[in-house]
Scaffold this motif. Sequence first.
Motif, PDB file in Angstrom:
ATOM      1  N   TYR A  10       0.802  -1.218   0.000  1.00 45.74           N
ATOM      2  CA  TYR A  10       0.000   0.000   0.000  1.00 45.74           C
ATOM      3  C   TYR A  10       0.844   1.281   0.000  1.00 45.74           C
ATOM      4  N   THR A  34      -6.791   4.028  -6.542  1.00 40.79           N
ATOM      5  CA  THR A  34      -7.023   4.415  -5.149  1.00 40.79           C
ATOM      6  C   THR A  34      -8.514   4.419  -4.845  1.00 40.79           C
ATOM      7  N   ASP A  35      -8.822   4.282  -3.565  1.00 39.09           N
ATOM      8  CA  ASP A  35     -10.204   4.363  -3.100  1.00 39.09           C
ATOM      9  C   ASP A  35     -10.692   5.792  -3.297  1.00 39.09           C
ATOM     10  N   THR A  38     -11.274   7.524   0.406  1.00 36.17           N
ATOM     11  CA  THR A  38     -10.155   7.727   1.338  1.00 36.17           C
ATOM     12  C   THR A  38      -8.863   8.140   0.639  1.00 36.17           C
ATOM     13  N   ASP A  40      -6.733   6.054  -0.348  1.00 39.12           N
ATOM     14  CA  ASP A  40      -5.757   4.993  -0.076  1.00 39.12           C
ATOM     15  C   ASP A  40      -5.617   4.077  -1.286  1.00 39.12           C
ATOM     16  N   SER A  41      -4.417   3.543  -1.458  1.00 33.29           N
ATOM     17  CA  SER A  41      -4.156   2.607  -2.547  1.00 33.29           C
ATOM     18  C   SER A  41      -5.010   1.356  -2.386  1.00 33.29           C
ATOM     19  N   LYS A  42      -5.456   0.813  -3.522  1.00 32.63           N
ATOM     20  CA  LYS A  42      -6.194  -0.454  -3.501  1.00 32.63           C
ATOM     21  C   LYS A  42      -5.261  -1.639  -3.743  1.00 32.63           C
TER      22      LYS A  42
END
Length: 90
Positions: A10, A34-35, A38, A40-42
């Motif tokens: 991540y 990414t999400d 958020t 954040d990396s998927k």
Amino acid sequence: MNIYVGNLAYGVTQEELRDAFGAYGEISSVNLITDKFTGDSKGFGFVEMPNNAEADAAIKGLNETPLKGRNLKVNQAKPRGERPSRGPRW
């Protein structure tokens, strides 16, 4: 050629992917998924390489190699087809 890169740690950045694939040739683009809420990396992304021979070399050279503690899954990306129905929307 569009290349799928999976099983990413991540914390991997686009620059790190560009560096890894850049050792095999020219890169058109790097896209980490990414999400949308958020950021954040998927844990997967895509690398576009214009030269198919260089792309094939990158796939063979990087598949199952470690990057930040996880072995990469690297293969030619499949075209995005029809999405399955998610059921009725009432």
